[in-house]
Design an enzyme around this catalytic site. Structure first.
Site, PDB file in Angstrom:
ATOM      1  N   CYS A  57       7.193 -28.703  21.153  1.00  8.08           N
ATOM      2  CA  CYS A  57       6.370 -28.391  19.983  1.00  8.08           C
ATOM      3  C   CYS A  57       4.895 -28.701  20.255  1.00  8.08           C
ATOM      4  O   CYS A  57       4.535 -29.829  20.570  1.00  8.08           O
ATOM      5  CB  CYS A  57       6.872 -29.226  18.815  1.00  8.08           C
ATOM      6  SG  CYS A  57       5.799 -29.130  17.382  1.00  8.08           S
ATOM      7  N   TYR A 188       2.045 -18.221  16.539  1.00 11.27           N
ATOM      8  CA  TYR A 188       3.230 -18.169  15.663  1.00 11.27           C
ATOM      9  C   TYR A 188       3.135 -16.996  14.702  1.00 11.27           C
ATOM     10  O   TYR A 188       4.131 -16.349  14.378  1.00 11.27           O
ATOM     11  CB  TYR A 188       3.376 -19.479  14.867  1.00 11.27           C
ATOM     12  CG  TYR A 188       3.923 -20.608  15.705  1.00 11.27           C
ATOM     13  CD1 TYR A 188       5.295 -20.827  15.795  1.00 11.27           C
ATOM     14  CD2 TYR A 188       3.080 -21.443  16.428  1.00 11.27           C
ATOM     15  CE1 TYR A 188       5.806 -21.850  16.578  1.00 11.27           C
ATOM     16  CE2 TYR A 188       3.577 -22.459  17.209  1.00 11.27           C
ATOM     17  CZ  TYR A 188       4.944 -22.668  17.286  1.00 11.27           C
ATOM     18  OH  TYR A 188       5.455 -23.668  18.069  1.00 11.27           O
TER      19      TYR A 188
HETATM   20  N1  LIG Z   1       1.628 -28.674  10.345  1.00  6.39           N
HETATM   21  C1  LIG Z   1       2.643 -29.354  11.096  1.00  6.39           C
HETATM   22  C2  LIG Z   1       3.563 -28.339  11.744  1.00  6.39           C
HETATM   23  C3  LIG Z   1       4.726 -28.933  12.467  1.00  6.39           C
HETATM   24  C4  LIG Z   1       5.778 -27.864  12.839  1.00  6.39           C
HETATM   25  O1  LIG Z   1       5.819 -26.788  12.230  1.00  6.39           O
HETATM   26  N2  LIG Z   1       6.643 -28.156  13.833  1.00  6.39           N
HETATM   27  C5  LIG Z   1       7.655 -27.185  14.241  1.00  6.39           C
HETATM   28  C6  LIG Z   1       7.973 -27.268  15.706  1.00  6.39           C
HETATM   29  S1  LIG Z   1       6.735 -26.603  16.740  1.00  6.39           S
HETATM   30  C7  LIG Z   1       8.975 -27.497  13.557  1.00  6.39           C
HETATM   31  O2  LIG Z   1       9.419 -28.633  13.569  1.00  6.39           O
HETATM   32  N3  LIG Z   1       9.602 -26.459  12.996  1.00  6.39           N
HETATM   33  C8  LIG Z   1      10.905 -26.551  12.393  1.00  6.39           C
HETATM   34  C9  LIG Z   1      11.048 -25.564  11.252  1.00  6.39           C
HETATM   35  O3  LIG Z   1      10.074 -24.928  10.877  1.00  6.39           O
HETATM   36  O4  LIG Z   1      12.152 -25.483  10.717  1.00  6.39           O
HETATM   37  C10 LIG Z   1       1.958 -30.237  12.119  1.00  6.39           C
HETATM   38  O5  LIG Z   1       0.940 -29.835  12.695  1.00  6.39           O
HETATM   39  O6  LIG Z   1       2.425 -31.348  12.340  1.00  6.39           O
END
Ligand SMILES: N[C@@H](CCC(=O)N[C@@H](CS)C(=O)NCC(=O)O)C(=O)O
Length: 319
Positions: A57, A188
Site C-alpha cells: 500500500c 487509483y
Molecule cells: N486516505 C488513506 C487511504 C488508505 C487506503 O485506502 N489504503 C488501502 C490500501 S492501498 C486500503 O486499505 N484499502 C482497502 C479497501 O479500500 O477496502 C490514507 O492515506 O491513509
C-alpha cells in the site's frame, strides 16, 4: 475486498454507480494526534503505539518510510498484513509467521476496527496507528501519521529532521494537493474507473502531471527545490510502484516511468537514501494488486516483469 456495515463484514467491491464510473476514496475516520499537550488523549510514550501496514500500500508505505527516517524503529512496533486482500479484506498470517498480528493474534484487520469502535462503518484500510494502552485506533490517515512521526517523538529519539518546515508549509500543501489528486490517488482513479470517460479523464490528468513533474525535476533536485520534504516521500511511494503495477494492472500505460529521465533518476536517489530500500517489497506488492483485484484481473495471475533495479546510479547531484 469489502467493508463493515452495521457491525458485520460484507464482501463488496467499490460501488461506482452513483459516481458514473468514477472511483471516490472514502475519508479516513480516525484523525487523533499524539502529543504532550495538557489533556492529550494520546501522550508521547515509547513502545505504546503500533503500526498496522501492508507493504503493497503506497499510503502505508509513507508511514514506514517516516518510521525509518525519524529513527522510530525502537519506539513504534509494526505488524504487516498478508499480501493478498480477498473476501475478508486485509488478513493476518498464522501466529509465528511473518504476517501475524503481533498484538492480538487476530485473523482479520476488520476485527481491530471493531475492537476500537464497535459502531465503525465503512472500509477497513491500512495504515492504522494503534494505541496498545487504550486498545484504540489513534489515526488511520497516512498524511496525518507522517506528520505525527515528523515531530511528536523528537525528544525521545533526538532526531530533529524536519520534513514539513514552517517556512515551506503552504508551498508543500499546495504541491501535495495536486500530486494527491492526479498522481497518488490519480493512479487509483485510472485503475478503478468503471467507465471509459472516467478512465480517460483520470489518465489524461495523470500524464499531464507526470509531464509537469519531469519538467520540474529537470531544474529542481526535489519538489521544493534544494530541500527534501514530506512532499517527496509522499510522491515516491506511488512512483516506486508505477512500472511494476500501475502501468499494467491499472492501465496507466502512455509511458513507463523509466522513460522519464529526470523522474526515474529522482526515484533512484530517494530509494538509495539510507533505510528506504528496506521498506520496499516489489514482489509482495505485485502479488497484492494482481492477486487481489478479481474485477480487474480475474485469473489473479501475477506478471513476471518488469526487470527493475533501483540501485543503479543516478545523476541528481548535478541538478
Ligand atoms: N486516505 C488513506 C487511504 C488508505 C487506503 O485506502 N489504503 C488501502 C490500501 S492501498 C486500503 O486499505 N484499502 C482497502 C479497501 O479500500 O477496502 C490514507 O492515506 O491513509
Amino acid at each position: 475486498m469489502g467493508l463493515i456495515v452495521n457491525g458485520k463484514w460484507v464482501d463488496n467491491w467499490y460501488d461506482t454507480t452513483a459516481s458514473k464510473g468514477k472511483f471516490e476514496r472514502q475519508e479516513s475516520r480516525f484523525r487523533a494526534t499524539i502529543s504532550n499537550e495538557p489533556d492529550s488523549q494520546y501522550p508521547v510514550e515509547a513502545d505504546r503505539y503500533h503500526l498496522y501496514v501492508s507493504l503493497a500500500c503506497p499510503w502505508a508505505h509513507r508511514t514506514l518510510i517516516f518510521r525509518q527516517l525519524k529513527q522510530l524503529e525502537g519506539i513504534i512496533s509494526v505488524s504487516v498484513v498478508q499480501a493478498q486482500m480477498l473476501e475478508n479484506g486485509w488478513e493476518f498470517g498464522e501466529p509465528g509467521t511473518p504476517y501475524e498480528d503481533n498484538l492480538y493474534q487476530q485473523q482479520y484487520l476488520y476485527e481491530l476496527y471493531l475492537k476500537s469502535a464497535s459502531d465503525y462503518q465503512g472500509r477497513v484500510t491500512v495504515p492504522v496507528l494503534w494505541d496498545k494502552k487504550t486498545q484504540t485506533i489513534v489515526n488511520n490517515e497516512s498524511s496525518d501519521i507522517i506528520r505525527i512521526f515528523n515531530t511528536a517523538f523528537n525528544q525521545l529519539t533526538g532526531n530533529d529532521l524536519d520534513f514539513y518546515p514552517e517556512h515551506l508549509r503552504s508551498d508543500i500543501d499546495q504541491i501535495n494537493e495536486r500530486i494527491y489528486h492526479t498522481i497518488n490517488n490519480g493512479v487509483y482513479r485510472v485503475g478503478f474507473a468503471t467507465s471509459q470517460v472516467a478512465y480517460e479523464q483520470a489518465y489524461d490528468e495523470l500524464f499531464e502531471s507526470l509531464d509537469w513533474l519531469e519538467q520540474h525535476l529537470s531544474a529542481n533536485r526535489y519538489l521544493m527545490g534544494d530541500t527534501l520534504t514530506e512532499a517527496d516521500w509522499r510522491l515516491l511511494t506511488t512512483l516506486l510502484r508505477f512500472d511494476a503495477v500501475y502501468h499494467g494492472h491499472f492501465k496507466c500505460n502512455r509511458n513507463k516511468l523509466n522513460e522519464f529521465h529526470h523522474i526515474s533518476n529522482y526515484v533512484r536517489e530517494l530509494y538509495q537514501v539510507e533505510g528506504i530500500a528496506s521498506t520496499v517489497d516489489i514482489p509482495y506488492t505485485k502479488l497484492h494488486y494482481y492477486g487481489s483485484h478479481r474485477t480487474i484481473n480475474p485469473t489473479l495471475v501475477v506478471p513476471k516483469g518488469p526487470e527493475q533495479n533501483f540501485d543503479l546510479p543516478h545523476d541528481r547531484a548535478s541538478i
